[in-house]
Write a protein that holds these residues in place. Structure first.
Motif, PDB file in Angstrom:
ATOM      1  N   GLU A  24      12.060  -1.004   0.726  1.00  0.00           N
ATOM      2  CA  GLU A  24      11.831   0.151   1.597  1.00  0.00           C
ATOM      3  C   GLU A  24      10.371   0.207   2.053  1.00  0.00           C
ATOM      4  OE1 GLU A  24      12.968   3.579  -0.609  1.00  0.00           O
ATOM      5  OE2 GLU A  24      15.115   3.114  -0.589  1.00  0.00           O
ATOM      6  N   LEU A  25       9.452  -0.033   1.130  1.00  0.00           N
ATOM      7  CA  LEU A  25       8.028   0.000   1.469  1.00  0.00           C
ATOM      8  C   LEU A  25       7.675  -1.129   2.442  1.00  0.00           C
ATOM      9  CD1 LEU A  25       6.529   0.791  -2.065  1.00  0.00           C
ATOM     10  CD2 LEU A  25       6.781   2.374  -0.138  1.00  0.00           C
ATOM     11  N   LEU A  26       8.302  -2.285   2.258  1.00  0.00           N
ATOM     12  CA  LEU A  26       8.054  -3.405   3.165  1.00  0.00           C
ATOM     13  C   LEU A  26       8.538  -3.110   4.586  1.00  0.00           C
ATOM     14  CD1 LEU A  26       8.921  -6.454   0.897  1.00  0.00           C
ATOM     15  CD2 LEU A  26       6.798  -6.148   2.185  1.00  0.00           C
ATOM     16  N   ALA A  27       9.529  -2.242   4.680  1.00  0.00           N
ATOM     17  CA  ALA A  27      10.053  -1.877   5.995  1.00  0.00           C
ATOM     18  C   ALA A  27       9.252  -0.760   6.640  1.00  0.00           C
ATOM     19  CB  ALA A  27      11.518  -1.447   5.875  1.00  0.00           C
ATOM     20  N   GLY A  29       5.718   1.396   7.947  1.00  0.00           N
ATOM     21  CA  GLY A  29       4.747   1.067   8.982  1.00  0.00           C
ATOM     22  C   GLY A  29       3.309   1.109   8.524  1.00  0.00           C
ATOM     23  N   ARG A  30       3.073   1.129   7.213  1.00  0.00           N
ATOM     24  CA  ARG A  30       1.695   1.188   6.717  1.00  0.00           C
ATOM     25  C   ARG A  30       1.574   0.348   5.446  1.00  0.00           C
ATOM     26  NH1 ARG A  30       0.867   4.494   2.310  1.00  0.00           N
ATOM     27  NH2 ARG A  30       2.682   5.706   1.611  1.00  0.00           N
ATOM     28  N   ALA A  31       0.340   0.160   5.001  1.00  0.00           N
ATOM     29  CA  ALA A  31       0.099  -0.575   3.769  1.00  0.00           C
ATOM     30  C   ALA A  31       0.330   0.347   2.572  1.00  0.00           C
ATOM     31  CB  ALA A  31      -1.325  -1.118   3.751  1.00  0.00           C
ATOM     32  N   SER A  32       1.311   0.025   1.773  1.00  0.00           N
ATOM     33  CA  SER A  32       1.594   0.774   0.553  1.00  0.00           C
ATOM     34  C   SER A  32       1.043   0.000  -0.636  1.00  0.00           C
ATOM     35  CB  SER A  32       3.098   0.960   0.378  1.00  0.00           C
ATOM     36  OG  SER A  32       3.666   1.622   1.489  1.00  0.00           O
ATOM     37  N   TYR A  33       0.804   0.707  -1.745  1.00  0.00           N
ATOM     38  CA  TYR A  33       0.375  -0.032  -2.933  1.00  0.00           C
ATOM     39  C   TYR A  33       1.105   0.420  -4.180  1.00  0.00           C
ATOM     40  CZ  TYR A  33      -3.171   3.496  -4.574  1.00  0.00           C
ATOM     41  OH  TYR A  33      -3.833   4.609  -5.029  1.00  0.00           O
ATOM     42  N   PRO A 152      -0.471 -11.452   5.942  1.00  0.00           N
ATOM     43  CA  PRO A 152       0.612 -11.445   4.949  1.00  0.00           C
ATOM     44  C   PRO A 152       1.461 -10.180   5.033  1.00  0.00           C
ATOM     45  CG  PRO A 152      -1.425 -10.764   3.913  1.00  0.00           C
ATOM     46  CD  PRO A 152      -1.770 -11.085   5.344  1.00  0.00           C
ATOM     47  N   ASP A 153       2.660 -10.270   4.532  1.00  0.00           N
ATOM     48  CA  ASP A 153       3.484  -9.075   4.342  1.00  0.00           C
ATOM     49  C   ASP A 153       3.160  -8.423   3.005  1.00  0.00           C
ATOM     50  OD1 ASP A 153       5.326  -9.325   6.694  1.00  0.00           O
ATOM     51  OD2 ASP A 153       5.782 -11.231   5.715  1.00  0.00           O
ATOM     52  N   VAL A 177      -1.312  -5.188   5.944  1.00  0.00           N
ATOM     53  CA  VAL A 177      -0.235  -5.716   5.107  1.00  0.00           C
ATOM     54  C   VAL A 177       0.801  -4.608   4.950  1.00  0.00           C
ATOM     55  CG1 VAL A 177      -1.829  -7.235   3.867  1.00  0.00           C
ATOM     56  CG2 VAL A 177      -1.281  -4.993   2.915  1.00  0.00           C
ATOM     57  N   ARG A 178       1.955  -4.957   4.436  1.00  0.00           N
ATOM     58  CA  ARG A 178       2.994  -3.945   4.214  1.00  0.00           C
ATOM     59  C   ARG A 178       2.992  -3.432   2.773  1.00  0.00           C
ATOM     60  NH1 ARG A 178       6.972  -3.961   8.218  1.00  0.00           N
ATOM     61  NH2 ARG A 178       5.950  -4.511  10.182  1.00  0.00           N
TER      62      ARG A 178
END
Length: 245
Positions: A24-27, A29-33, A152-153, A177-178
């Motif tokens: 879900e985080l990869l989909a 629109g921002r960089a999640s950590y 990178p993704d 990055v995603r």
């Protein structure tokens, strides 16, 4: 669902659930950590408000260690299971291999990322490792630029706590990055420079003992585990809770 354990709001999740959340985080629109605190880090966070804030600000907080899961049970707020960072990383590699996703490796000593990359590619032929850099850098801006150029993704940030958490939060807005994951010494595990415990020890939650036998100098660090559990027991006995999540 979040479960508070001594000031840290852990995601109460299984490994499958964690990987689903990562998709879900990869989909997004921002960089999640994502952060992966074990009992040692959780103990430090009890005494460091800034570290607690860093961990709790993450998009996913995974319980990386049997000590954290034990603590949750003592407090009668049980987490579903330990979600070890190295196993979560391995699951992400499989996901990226299947989708053709791009991965950047950041951290550890010079040469370790290259060894880890070779092993990762052997096990995940469809994986694209688009860049890597060791953890011995002083100019963070140059590192951020290099990562963005590689596009990178997913970014594995293996700088150790709290350096990796500080890096991810500080550059979250500028890194293209995603998903970023703070993974401590995981690159060494993939490279084989540090061996994981036998499966039977992992199954019995004795991985800490294996590491202590292999690296006796870690004794000082590992004393945080019993100190953490003692603090949890005191919290349970006290009745009136100091930590509210």
């Amino acid at each position: 669902m979040k479960t508070g354990v001594m000031g840290i709001a852990f995601d109460n999740i299984t490994m499958d659930g964690a990987l689903a959340r990562a998709r879900e985080l990869l989909a997004g629109g921002r960089a999640s950590y994502v952060v992966t605190p074990n009992a040692e880090i959780a103990y430090e966070a009890m005494h460091d408000e800034a570290l607690r804030a860093l961990l709790n600000a993450a998009d996913m907080v995974l319980p990386d260690g049997a000590g954290v899961v034990l603590a949750s049970k003592i407090l009668r707020k049980p987490l579903q299971q330990k979600v070890a960072g190295v196993d979560f990383a391995a699951g992400l590699l499989r996901e990226l291999s299947e989708t053709g996703g791009r991965l950047y490796l950041l951290g550890s000593k010079p040469g370790v990322a290259e060894q880890a990359a070779q092993k990762m590619l052997e096990q995940n032929p469809g994986l694209v490792i688009c860049g890597m850099a060791d953890g011995y850098f002083k100019d963070e801006a140059a590192v951020v630029q290099k990562i963005n150029e590689a596009a990178p993704d997913v970014l594995f940030v293996c700088l150790g706590a709290p350096k990796q958490e500080l890096f991810m939060q500080a550059h979250q807005a500028e890194l293209r990055v995603r998903l970023m994951v703070g993974l401590g010494g995981t690159l060494d595990a993939f490279a084989g420079t540090v061996r994981r415990a036998p499966k039977w020890m992992i199954r019995l939650n004795l991985e800490w003992l294996y590491r202590l036998i292999k690296e006796p100098r870690r004794l000082g660090r590992m004393m945080r585990l019993p100190k953490y559990i003692l603090a949890v027991v005191a919290e349970r006995i006290r009745g009136k809770k100091k930590w509210e999540n």
